[in-house]
Design a protein around this motif. Structure first.
Motif, PDB file in Angstrom:
ATOM      1  N   LEU A   1       0.850  -1.187   0.000  1.00  0.00           N
ATOM      2  CA  LEU A   1       0.000   0.000   0.000  1.00  0.00           C
ATOM      3  C   LEU A   1       0.890   1.242   0.000  1.00  0.00           C
ATOM      4  CD1 LEU A   1      -2.807  -1.107   2.497  1.00  0.00           C
ATOM      5  CD2 LEU A   1      -2.591  -1.541   0.036  1.00  0.00           C
ATOM      6  N   SER A   2       1.443   1.518  -1.161  1.00  0.00           N
ATOM      7  CA  SER A   2       2.368   2.640  -1.289  1.00  0.00           C
ATOM      8  C   SER A   2       1.615   3.961  -1.304  1.00  0.00           C
ATOM      9  CB  SER A   2       3.197   2.495  -2.575  1.00  0.00           C
ATOM     10  OG  SER A   2       2.358   2.323  -3.693  1.00  0.00           O
ATOM     11  N   GLY A   3       2.310   5.022  -0.920  1.00  0.00           N
ATOM     12  CA  GLY A   3       1.712   6.341  -0.898  1.00  0.00           C
ATOM     13  C   GLY A   3       1.468   6.868  -2.289  1.00  0.00           C
ATOM     14  N   GLY A   4       0.798   8.004  -2.343  1.00  0.00           N
ATOM     15  CA  GLY A   4       0.499   8.599  -3.634  1.00  0.00           C
ATOM     16  C   GLY A   4      -0.914   8.338  -4.105  1.00  0.00           C
ATOM     17  N   GLY A   5      -1.738   7.690  -3.294  1.00  0.00           N
ATOM     18  CA  GLY A   5      -3.117   7.422  -3.666  1.00  0.00           C
ATOM     19  C   GLY A   5      -3.270   6.129  -4.445  1.00  0.00           C
ATOM     20  N   GLY A   6      -4.512   5.716  -4.636  1.00  0.00           N
ATOM     21  CA  GLY A   6      -4.789   4.521  -5.415  1.00  0.00           C
ATOM     22  C   GLY A   6      -5.182   3.318  -4.587  1.00  0.00           C
ATOM     23  N   PHE A   7      -4.891   3.343  -3.291  1.00  0.00           N
ATOM     24  CA  PHE A   7      -5.188   2.187  -2.452  1.00  0.00           C
ATOM     25  C   PHE A   7      -6.125   2.522  -1.285  1.00  0.00           C
ATOM     26  CE2 PHE A   7      -1.034   1.136  -4.345  1.00  0.00           C
ATOM     27  CZ  PHE A   7      -1.337  -0.100  -4.913  1.00  0.00           C
ATOM     28  N   GLN A   8      -6.806   3.656  -1.354  1.00  0.00           N
ATOM     29  CA  GLN A   8      -7.658   4.023  -0.230  1.00  0.00           C
ATOM     30  C   GLN A   8      -8.793   3.027  -0.013  1.00  0.00           C
ATOM     31  OE1 GLN A   8      -7.026   5.905  -2.927  1.00  0.00           O
ATOM     32  NE2 GLN A   8      -8.744   7.258  -3.446  1.00  0.00           N
TER      33      GLN A   8
ATOM     34  N   ASP B   1      -8.549  -0.231  -0.435  1.00  0.00           N
ATOM     35  CA  ASP B   1      -7.907  -1.321   0.302  1.00  0.00           C
ATOM     36  C   ASP B   1      -7.744  -0.952   1.773  1.00  0.00           C
ATOM     37  OD1 ASP B   1      -7.755  -2.532  -2.126  1.00  0.00           O
ATOM     38  OD2 ASP B   1      -5.575  -2.482  -2.284  1.00  0.00           O
ATOM     39  N   VAL B   2      -7.358   0.282   2.027  1.00  0.00           N
ATOM     40  CA  VAL B   2      -7.197   0.751   3.406  1.00  0.00           C
ATOM     41  C   VAL B   2      -8.514   0.607   4.162  1.00  0.00           C
ATOM     42  CG1 VAL B   2      -6.809   2.817   4.822  1.00  0.00           C
ATOM     43  CG2 VAL B   2      -5.278   2.306   2.894  1.00  0.00           C
ATOM     44  N   GLY B   3      -9.607   0.984   3.530  1.00  0.00           N
ATOM     45  CA  GLY B   3     -10.912   0.864   4.160  1.00  0.00           C
ATOM     46  C   GLY B   3     -11.305  -0.572   4.448  1.00  0.00           C
ATOM     47  N   ILE B   4     -10.943  -1.490   3.550  1.00  0.00           N
ATOM     48  CA  ILE B   4     -11.254  -2.909   3.746  1.00  0.00           C
ATOM     49  C   ILE B   4     -10.561  -3.440   4.995  1.00  0.00           C
ATOM     50  CG2 ILE B   4     -10.803  -5.228   2.809  1.00  0.00           C
ATOM     51  CD1 ILE B   4     -11.334  -4.048   0.022  1.00  0.00           C
ATOM     52  N   VAL B   5      -9.293  -3.103   5.169  1.00  0.00           N
ATOM     53  CA  VAL B   5      -8.542  -3.599   6.326  1.00  0.00           C
ATOM     54  C   VAL B   5      -9.089  -3.000   7.614  1.00  0.00           C
ATOM     55  CG1 VAL B   5      -6.275  -3.817   7.391  1.00  0.00           C
ATOM     56  CG2 VAL B   5      -6.481  -3.942   4.898  1.00  0.00           C
ATOM     57  N   VAL B   6      -9.379  -1.714   7.604  1.00  0.00           N
ATOM     58  CA  VAL B   6      -9.928  -1.065   8.803  1.00  0.00           C
ATOM     59  C   VAL B   6     -11.265  -1.694   9.188  1.00  0.00           C
ATOM     60  CG1 VAL B   6     -10.888   1.088   9.703  1.00  0.00           C
ATOM     61  CG2 VAL B   6      -8.730   1.113   8.451  1.00  0.00           C
ATOM     62  N   ASP B   7     -12.147  -1.889   8.219  1.00  0.00           N
ATOM     63  CA  ASP B   7     -13.460  -2.477   8.511  1.00  0.00           C
ATOM     64  C   ASP B   7     -13.308  -3.881   9.104  1.00  0.00           C
ATOM     65  OD1 ASP B   7     -14.759  -0.234   7.626  1.00  0.00           O
ATOM     66  OD2 ASP B   7     -15.362  -1.074   5.687  1.00  0.00           O
ATOM     67  N   ALA B   8     -12.355  -4.662   8.589  1.00  0.00           N
ATOM     68  CA  ALA B   8     -12.153  -6.024   9.087  1.00  0.00           C
ATOM     69  C   ALA B   8     -11.703  -6.015  10.538  1.00  0.00           C
ATOM     70  CB  ALA B   8     -11.130  -6.753   8.217  1.00  0.00           C
ATOM     71  N   LEU B   9     -10.744  -5.158  10.883  1.00  0.00           N
ATOM     72  CA  LEU B   9     -10.254  -5.101  12.263  1.00  0.00           C
ATOM     73  C   LEU B   9     -11.336  -4.600  13.217  1.00  0.00           C
ATOM     74  CD1 LEU B   9      -6.607  -3.740  11.893  1.00  0.00           C
ATOM     75  CD2 LEU B   9      -7.279  -5.954  12.835  1.00  0.00           C
TER      76      LEU B   9
ATOM     77  N   TYR C   1      -3.769   8.012   4.868  1.00  0.00           N
ATOM     78  CA  TYR C   1      -3.114   7.297   3.762  1.00  0.00           C
ATOM     79  C   TYR C   1      -2.914   8.231   2.569  1.00  0.00           C
ATOM     80  CZ  TYR C   1      -2.756   4.904  -0.611  1.00  0.00           C
ATOM     81  OH  TYR C   1      -2.355   4.558  -1.882  1.00  0.00           O
ATOM     82  N   LEU C   2      -3.940   8.974   2.194  1.00  0.00           N
ATOM     83  CA  LEU C   2      -3.844   9.841   1.010  1.00  0.00           C
ATOM     84  C   LEU C   2      -2.797  10.947   1.179  1.00  0.00           C
ATOM     85  CD1 LEU C   2      -7.637  10.143   0.138  1.00  0.00           C
ATOM     86  CD2 LEU C   2      -5.874   8.974  -1.206  1.00  0.00           C
ATOM     87  N   ALA C   3      -2.457  11.273   2.413  1.00  0.00           N
ATOM     88  CA  ALA C   3      -1.441  12.301   2.669  1.00  0.00           C
ATOM     89  C   ALA C   3      -0.021  11.750   2.609  1.00  0.00           C
ATOM     90  CB  ALA C   3      -1.677  12.936   4.035  1.00  0.00           C
TER      91      ALA C   3
END
Length: 371
Positions: A156-163, A165-173, A193-195
């Protein structure tokens, strides 16, 4: 033999050696300085480890040590995965013991990992880390551990594009520990993440069910000059000048090539406490053994810490020879290889100053001697 097969083989062999992690840890007591973990504290740790399967020795396990605290206390961390012996034990407990909240949380997470299809598994794989508060929260042996997921399958590299995916992991935890989803919390995590600058990566996600609610993000790969701009962009409520002063101070003592950041995100935005990890050797997560350091990789950071007057010198001295070459251990079922080292060191900034320093030590065994 790949890493996953080596873990399974090692777990099979460890199961013939004993039943609990306490039995395994007792064999290593002579390798752990009483300056780091005292006798009373060791007994508390073993008490927790008796509830954990010995097969966890086949994946990284270890200790969180407060270098600022004269008390020789430690928290305990372990790894497990869906579909291996360690994970199966938690699944079995969840079925047979309705009071085991940790097992139930693990089972919820594993069910999402094993779904077909599983967007979560495509990001993090099947692995999970647990962190038990022992030294940091005495008397809380029945509390749920911290739970961490690492993007092992997708960077999940910076620069956008994976937000997404970030939400999926947060929701799971959030769901696995029984919390209600909060839209503002998820939005704030995605905003952090987007920053991120393009050359950073989101290295892990964590929740602490027995503490005040927060989502802990570990972000790696900042340049020394990037971290303060990032904190300003996410509206971190602490004193950014204090962060810059700490980074500058350590940069004058050691060749810091990158900096990692631990950010706690809440529904109202980032929390005021910040963790910094100074890195003197670049790491690449594409390498499955990226977390295994050389014997001296953390020496410059340990040396830099000697100038901080609140650090316990006896603990620093004990850490000096913790990292070692792979060591062959002989047991009833044959030889094992023991690896041990420093996973990372974290500088904790709160109340606008460097207030705490923690060392995270790992150990892992392999019974597959060809790996």
């Amino acid at each position: 033999m790949n890493i996953d097969d080596a873990v399974l083989l090692t777990q099979d062999r460890l199961a013939e050696e004993g039943s609990t992690m306490a039995e395994l840890l007792e064999r290593f007591r002579g390798r752990i300085s009483p300056a780091l973990i005292g006798e009373r504290e060791w007994k508390l740790l073993l008490e927790r480890a008796r509830r954990l399967p010995i097969t966890m020795g086949a994946q990284p396990f270890g200790f969180e040590l407060p270098l600022h605290d004269r008390r020789p206390v430690a928290d305990f961390g372990v790894s497990l995965a869906s579909g291996n012996r360690s994970g199966d034990l938690f699944e079995a407990r969840a079925r047979t013991d309705e009071t085991d909240e940790t097992a139930r949380a693990v089972r919820r997470l594993f069910r999402e990992m094993e779904a077909q299809p599983s967007p979560l598994r495509e990001i993090v794989g099947r692995k999970l880390m647990l962190e038990y508060d022992i030294g940091s929260a005495p008397g809380s042996k029945e509390s749920l551990p911290g739970m961490f997921l690492r993007p092992n399958e997708r960077t999940l590299s910076g620069g956008g594009g994976f937000q997404h995916d970030v939400g999926i992991v947060v929701d799971a935890l959030v769901s696995c520990v029984g919390w209600e989803r909060i839209a503002a919390e998820r939005k704030n995590v995605e905003g952090v993440y987007l920053a991120q600058p393009e050359d950073t990566r989101l290295d892990s996600f964590g929740v602490f069910p027995s503490r005040k609610r927060t989502i802990r993000l570990a972000i790696m790969g900042f340049g020394a000059q990037e971290i303060c701009a990032f904190l300003e962009n996410i509206r971190w409520p602490g004193n950014i000048a204090a962060v810059d002063a700490v980074i500058t101070r350590f940069g004058e003592r050691a060749d810091i090539v990158k900096v990692g950041a631990n950010v706690d995100v809440r529904a109202d935005g980032p929390g005021p406490t910040l963790g910094l990890t100074p890195i003197v050797k670049q790491r690449y997560t594409a390498n499955t053994r990226y977390w295994i350091d050389g014997q001296t990789d953390w020496d410059p950071v340990l040396e830099a810490l000697r100038y901080e007057d609140f650090i316990v010198p006896e603990k620093l001295a004990a850490l000096g020879d913790w990292a070692s070459k792979p060591e062959t251990l002989f047991s009833r079922t044959g030889p094992f290889i023991l690896l041990r080292g420093i996973h990372h060191i974290k500088l904790v900034i709160s109340d606008n100053k460097l207030e705490k320093v923690k060392a995270y030590l790992y150990m892992v065994l392999s019974g597959a001697l060809s790996v």
